[in-house]
Design a protein around this motif. Structure first.
Motif, mmCIF file in Angstrom:
data_model
loop_
_atom_site.group_PDB
_atom_site.id
_atom_site.type_symbol
_atom_site.label_atom_id
_atom_site.label_comp_id
_atom_site.label_asym_id
_atom_site.label_seq_id
_atom_site.Cartn_x
_atom_site.Cartn_y
_atom_site.Cartn_z
ATOM 1 N N LYS A 447 0.849 -1.179 0.000
ATOM 2 C CA LYS A 447 0.000 0.000 0.000
ATOM 3 C C LYS A 447 0.893 1.240 0.000
ATOM 4 O O LYS A 447 1.795 1.356 0.833
ATOM 5 C CB LYS A 447 -0.922 0.008 1.225
ATOM 6 C CG LYS A 447 -2.060 -0.994 1.136
ATOM 7 C CD LYS A 447 -3.063 -0.804 2.256
ATOM 8 C CE LYS A 447 -4.246 -1.746 2.078
ATOM 9 N NZ LYS A 447 -5.255 -1.560 3.147
ATOM 10 N N LEU A 457 -2.297 6.922 4.925
ATOM 11 C CA LEU A 457 -1.895 5.702 5.634
ATOM 12 C C LEU A 457 -1.526 6.055 7.075
ATOM 13 O O LEU A 457 -0.603 6.832 7.330
ATOM 14 C CB LEU A 457 -0.691 5.058 4.941
ATOM 15 C CG LEU A 457 -0.984 4.120 3.767
ATOM 16 C CD1 LEU A 457 0.318 3.696 3.110
ATOM 17 C CD2 LEU A 457 -1.777 2.902 4.206
ATOM 18 N N CYS A 460 1.949 3.763 8.657
ATOM 19 C CA CYS A 460 3.153 3.664 7.815
ATOM 20 C C CYS A 460 4.409 3.833 8.664
ATOM 21 O O CYS A 460 4.604 4.871 9.311
ATOM 22 C CB CYS A 460 3.111 4.730 6.723
ATOM 23 S SG CYS A 460 4.574 4.690 5.667
#
Length: 492
Positions: A447, A457, A460
């Protein structure tokens, strides 16, 4: 050009005044006694009337003679004058895009305030991001490539005719020795393979061509693949009879757009010669029919050609959209110095539409989960000569998935720098029918975002900057909601 400029300015002024007075060409013709076709040619800048006719127009339009013949423009038309005087429309061959300069001026003149506001905005953006003359030329070239899906049949034909004429083997076995002989025997070149002095200011140069003596100077550092490409480019210039061209590789500066364009033509010719289209297509077809991706098979094809990884990937952008009908393709080239945390996107190309991974000019941080950056980091940290990887990048904001191939090497043009070259394909049912290994479970899916500043995100572990754009958007959304609630209270 001065005469043409005067005609264009006069025509634009007549058209503007006529339009402001709500007069049609027919109406002005009737009032002035000048034919409609003649007035039309005046407005398009094709003709400049004699003094008696200017006097007639002055009287008809109720505008002083001196104002009509003056080159001074009002604020609505001033940006057009700036563009015409700058000569920028002459530097970029608009005909490449099917546009004639007069037609463009006519379009601008039809809605001067709106179009000029747009033009002014473009110039402000260019200044804000410090876009150089060369940067503008290169952006124009990229648009030209993308408009043609980066495939040029005339250049392919030139390379094929040359190969047939000089009995060049089109099986990918081309060497610099063969091309060197042609340059010397056919085109009268003198080649000095250690002709560029080893000085810091010249370290990025791989070749210099001196047209007066037809001398080609090479850097001692060039390898066999680079030498073959340089020779093939020189042959391209000579075979296609190109005169306006840069004389250094890599280039120092471009004075005209023709130099940028012709450099591209010669580079394309070189790529088509070194990596022949039909031979390449056959090998790619075999690769894509495999059910599981094989790095060994990929590199076996790469090693068939005496070409650098970048030339190989560039050639993919010519062949895949045209011969495999693979649309929605991107090409990226990054550079990186291991002592910094900066990754510079120095070259990009998008076929059909702009894809998710693209350049940003706001000093934001590119996603560290991009294959291009991960491979580049690994190569730089371990001081590798070459590394390769493949992944499926899933963009969280759009759910678009891309199959991405990336190779990274030491930068051949910059000491202590590394570069990565990558190509990616938007995954769709059509692509799945063309590349059997797209759904290979062994290909890692990641991703990703575009930049840290715009990425949503939350988990992350590679984030290097907060998602400030996303946070600002969320704040504005909350503000709008609270304002709506306040307004609702007072509506009762």
């Amino acid at each position: 050009m001065a005469e043409e400029y005067i005609r264009l300015i006069f025509g634009l002024k007549i058209k503007q005044i006529r339009t402001e007075k709500d007069l049609s060409l027919f109406g002005l013709s009737k009032l002035s006694g000048l034919s409609k076709s003649y007035l039309n040619e005046i407005e398009k800048g094709k003709k400049y009337p004699k003094t008696d006719k200017i006097i007639k127009l002055s009287e008809t339009l109720d505008v002083p003679y001196d104002k009509l013949v003056s080159l001074k423009l009002d604020k609505n038309l001033a940006p057009i004058g700036d563009i015409l005087q700058s000569g920028i429309l002459d530097e970029i061959p608009l005909e490449l895009f099917g546009i004639h300069q007069r037609d463009l001026i006519d379009i601008i003149a039809n809605a001067p305030s709106k179009v000029n506001a747009f033009i002014s905005t473009i110039f402000e953006i260019a200044q804000h991001y410090n876009m150089s003359r060369e940067g503008f030329f290169l952006a124009s070239l990229r648009s030209y490539q993308e408009a043609h899906n980066n495939f040029f049949i005339e250049l392919e034909a030139h390379a094929l005719r040359f190969a047939n004429s000089y009995q060049i083997d089109l099986q990918g076995n081309l060497t610099s020795t063969e091309l060197e002989e042609i340059l010397i025997e056919e085109y009268g070149y003198t080649i000095n393979k250690e002709g560029i002095p080893k000085q810091e200011e010249l370290i990025n140069l791989r070749s210099v061509y001196v047209p007066a003596s037809k001398t080609l100077l090479l850097s001692k550092e060039v390898d066999e693949a680079q030498r073959t490409f340089i020779y093939a480019k020189e042959i391209g210039y000579q075979y296609m009879k190109i005169v306006e061209r840069p004389f250094t590789f890599s280039w120092i500066k471009y004075d005209k757009f023709e130099e940028v364009l012709h450099n591209f033509y010669a580079s394309y010719f070189a790529g088509a010669l070194i990596i022949p289209r039909d031979h390449f297509k056959k090998n790619l077809k075999d690769l894509f029919e495999m059910k599981h991706f094989s790095e060994r098979a990929f590199h076996k094809i790469m090693k068939l050609y005496n070409a650098s990884p970048e030339s190989f990937y560039q050639r993919l952008t010519n062949i895949l959209p045209k011969d495999f009908a693979m649309q929605n393709v991107f090409f990226l080239r990054f550079t990186h110095h291991p002592k910094t945390n900066k990754f510079n996107l120095v070259k990009e190309l998008h076929i059909t539409h702009q894809q998710q991974p693209h350049a940003n000019e706001t000093n934001e941080h590119y996603c560290r989960k991009w294959m291009a950056i991960k491979t580049l980091q690994r190569t730089a940290q371990k001081d590798l000569t070459y590394s390769f990887d493949i992944q499926i990048s899933n963009y969280v904001e759009t759910n678009q998935r891309y199959l991405v191939f990336t190779s990274a090497t030491k930068d051949p043009f910059k000491n202590e720098f590394y570069r990565s070259i990558g190509i990616g394909f938007l995954i769709s049912p059509s692509l799945e029918n063309k590349i059997n290994f797209v759904n290979d479970a062994k290909i890692k899916e990641e991703k990703v975002g575009v930049t840290c500043e715009s990425c949503s995100l939350s988990d992350c572990d590679l984030r290097v900057a907060p998602p400030k754009r996303l946070l600002a958007k969320q704040k504005n959304k909350r503000t709008a909601m609270l304002v709506k609630e306040i307004m609702a209270q007072y509506e009762k």
